[in-house]
Write a protein that holds these residues in place. Structure first.
Motif, short mmCIF file in Angstrom:
data_model
loop_
_atom_site.label_atom_id
_atom_site.label_comp_id
_atom_site.label_asym_id
_atom_site.label_seq_id
_atom_site.Cartn_x
_atom_site.Cartn_y
_atom_site.Cartn_z
N ARG A 27 0.82 -1.23 0.00
CA ARG A 27 0.00 0.00 0.00
C ARG A 27 0.85 1.27 0.00
O ARG A 27 0.38 2.33 -0.38
CB ARG A 27 -0.94 -0.01 1.20
N GLN A 28 2.11 1.17 0.43
CA GLN A 28 2.94 2.37 0.48
C GLN A 28 3.65 2.59 -0.87
O GLN A 28 3.63 1.72 -1.73
CB GLN A 28 3.95 2.25 1.60
N SER A 29 4.30 3.76 -1.01
CA SER A 29 4.88 4.08 -2.32
C SER A 29 6.27 3.48 -2.50
O SER A 29 6.84 3.56 -3.59
CB SER A 29 4.93 5.60 -2.51
N VAL A 30 6.85 2.94 -1.43
CA VAL A 30 8.16 2.28 -1.51
C VAL A 30 8.03 0.92 -0.82
O VAL A 30 7.37 0.82 0.21
CB VAL A 30 9.26 3.12 -0.82
N ALA A 31 8.66 -0.10 -1.40
CA ALA A 31 8.60 -1.43 -0.80
C ALA A 31 9.66 -1.58 0.29
O ALA A 31 10.64 -0.84 0.31
CB ALA A 31 8.81 -2.49 -1.88
N GLY A 32 9.45 -2.52 1.19
CA GLY A 32 10.47 -2.82 2.20
C GLY A 32 9.95 -2.91 3.62
O GLY A 32 10.69 -3.27 4.52
N GLU A 42 16.02 -6.60 -4.03
CA GLU A 42 16.84 -7.18 -5.12
C GLU A 42 16.58 -8.67 -5.24
O GLU A 42 16.45 -9.22 -6.33
CB GLU A 42 18.32 -6.98 -4.84
N GLN A 43 16.50 -9.33 -4.07
CA GLN A 43 16.32 -10.79 -4.09
C GLN A 43 14.94 -11.19 -4.61
O GLN A 43 14.76 -12.31 -5.06
CB GLN A 43 16.53 -11.34 -2.69
N ALA A 44 13.99 -10.27 -4.51
CA ALA A 44 12.62 -10.58 -4.97
C ALA A 44 12.39 -10.06 -6.39
O ALA A 44 11.25 -9.85 -6.80
CB ALA A 44 11.60 -9.98 -4.00
N ALA A 45 13.48 -9.88 -7.14
CA ALA A 45 13.36 -9.28 -8.49
C ALA A 45 12.48 -10.10 -9.42
O ALA A 45 11.92 -9.56 -10.39
CB ALA A 45 14.75 -9.10 -9.09
N GLY A 46 12.31 -11.39 -9.14
CA GLY A 46 11.47 -12.23 -10.00
C GLY A 46 9.98 -12.03 -9.79
O GLY A 46 9.16 -12.62 -10.50
N ALA A 47 9.62 -11.22 -8.79
CA ALA A 47 8.19 -10.99 -8.52
C ALA A 47 7.75 -9.65 -9.08
O ALA A 47 8.55 -8.73 -9.20
CB ALA A 47 7.95 -11.01 -7.01
N ARG A 48 6.48 -9.56 -9.41
CA ARG A 48 5.91 -8.26 -9.81
C ARG A 48 5.50 -7.54 -8.53
O ARG A 48 4.86 -8.13 -7.66
CB ARG A 48 4.68 -8.52 -10.69
N ILE A 49 5.89 -6.25 -8.40
CA ILE A 49 5.56 -5.53 -7.16
C ILE A 49 4.65 -4.35 -7.50
O ILE A 49 5.00 -3.50 -8.32
CB ILE A 49 6.83 -5.06 -6.43
N LEU A 50 3.47 -4.33 -6.89
CA LEU A 50 2.51 -3.24 -7.12
C LEU A 50 2.56 -2.30 -5.93
O LEU A 50 2.17 -2.68 -4.82
CB LEU A 50 1.10 -3.81 -7.28
N LEU A 51 3.05 -1.07 -6.13
CA LEU A 51 3.12 -0.08 -5.04
C LEU A 51 1.88 0.81 -5.05
O LEU A 51 1.23 0.96 -6.09
CB LEU A 51 4.38 0.77 -5.20
#
Ligand SMILES: Cc1cc2nc3c(=O)[nH]c(=O)nc-3n(C[C@H](O)[C@H](O)[C@H](O)COP(=O)(O)OP(=O)(O)OC[C@H]3O[C@@H](n4cnc5c(N)ncnc54)[C@H](O)[C@@H]3O)c2cc1C
Length: 298
Positions: A31-36, A67-76
């Motif tokens: 839900r936030q604009s940056v992942a982590g 970086e390690q999750a680069a294979g996933a699509r991330i929706l921010l």
């Protein structure tokens, strides 16, 4: 297999990395604009020892997880609003629905609010949790107060102290009824007196907090301050789990899971702080990975 992971903290990103590595089609919704998750706004260490065998600051650690999750699509800036057979999202472009064969809830935990702590007195500006302060300071460079009182004595209280120091604030006191604080030398080294007592009134001037009335044993006194920093008393972010009708564990207030991390509804799993309140990032990361493996085998 299509998997939707809700939440991009250590648990969600560790699971996403593992699932993508094993060939699943993974979407992480944040839900936030940056992942982590929490670490990305923590300006201090220690993060990363268990996962990367080195001590890292929160932001660097969050980048590494990403970086390690680069294979996933991330929706921010996409928030999950409901789960049934599908995952329903609120997005900047309007509502969206995702299909999923498996869902992982990794929505974390948050510190108790002022209302949840039943604090008496006025309702002025200047009352924040550690998480909210870190969002303002590390996320946006804003300093909401200069001389707060810090309430609580848990590990996260040390994080609050360090954040105040980095932002140039000088806390007036560290207050708690129990004073169970670990690493007791830190407040002393930072010149912050520790008081054993409780808040009996919050005072305000022009809508801004101006002081606290505290009870210490049989005496009552006023402490001037311009902020109140609420630390600890973590609660699982279990709103989605409750709305989806998942069984809730009355002790932890998180969703009840079996040994594989599966909730009371087949196909929906949960990991990380959502299950129990706060633990270290490394523990949540391990749990995210283990749950991802169980999802692949289920
Ligand atoms: C102030 C503070 C300092 C800390 N310091 C340390 C430290 O120094 N070292 C350490 O090891 N640990 C530390 N921790 C603990 C560690 O950061 C957490 O245990 C860890 O981040 C938990 O990971 P998680 O993935 O379960 O949840 P989180 O990191 O909380 O991530 C959950 C994510 O889910 C997202 N989310 C929630 N609901 C939705 C929704 N409906 N839709 C979309 N997204 C959603 C949130 O925005 C968030 O990004 C600290 C914690 C705090 C609060």
């Amino acid at each position: 297999m299509r998997v939707v992971v809700i939440g991009s903290g250590p648990a969600g990103l560790a699971a996403a990395a593992e699932l993508a590595l094993k060939g699943a089609e993974v979407t992480v919704v944040e839900r936030q604009s940056v992942a982590g998750g929490v670490p990305r706004l923590c300006g201090h260490s220690p993060y990363g020892l268990r996962e990367f065998h080195r001590v890292m600051g929160g932001a660097a650690y969050a980048r590494r997880l990403l970086e390690q999750a680069a294979g996933a699509r991330i929706l921010l800036r996409h928030a999950v609003t409901a789960i049934d057979e599908r995952v329903h999202l609120s997005t900047p472009d309007g509502p969206l629905t995702l299909q999923a064969d498996r869902i992982l809830l990794a929505t974390g935990a948050r510190e108790a609010s002022r209302a949840e702590r039943l604090l008496p007195g006025e309702r002025p500006q200047g009352i924040l949790t550690t998480g909210a302060l870190q969002d303002l300071w590390f996320g946006r460079g804003l300093v909401p107060f200069r001389r707060p009182v810090i309430l609580g004595s848990e590990l996260v209280t040390l994080s609050a102290l360090l954040t105040c120091r980095q932002a140039g604030m000088q806390p007036v006191a560290l207050l708690d009824e129990g004073l169970r604080l670990p690493f007791r030398a830190l407040p002393l080294a930072l010149g912050v007196p520790r008081l054993r007592g409780r808040v009996v009134d919050i005072l305000a001037t022009d809508g801004q907090i101006s002081g606290l009335v505290i009870e210490e044993g049989s005496t009552t006194r006023e402490i001037p301050c311009d902020g109140l920093l609420l630390t600890g008393q973590f609660r699982p972010e279990a709103g989605l789990a409750r709305m989806a009708g998942l069984d809730i564990d009355p002790e932890t207030m998180g969703p009840r899971v079996d040994a594989r991390g599966q909730t009371s509804r087949p196909g929906i799993f949960a990991a990380g702080n959502l299950l129990r309140g706060v633990r270290t990032a490394g523990q949540c990361w391990s749990e995210g990975r283990a749950t991802a493996r169980a999802m692949l085998e289920s």
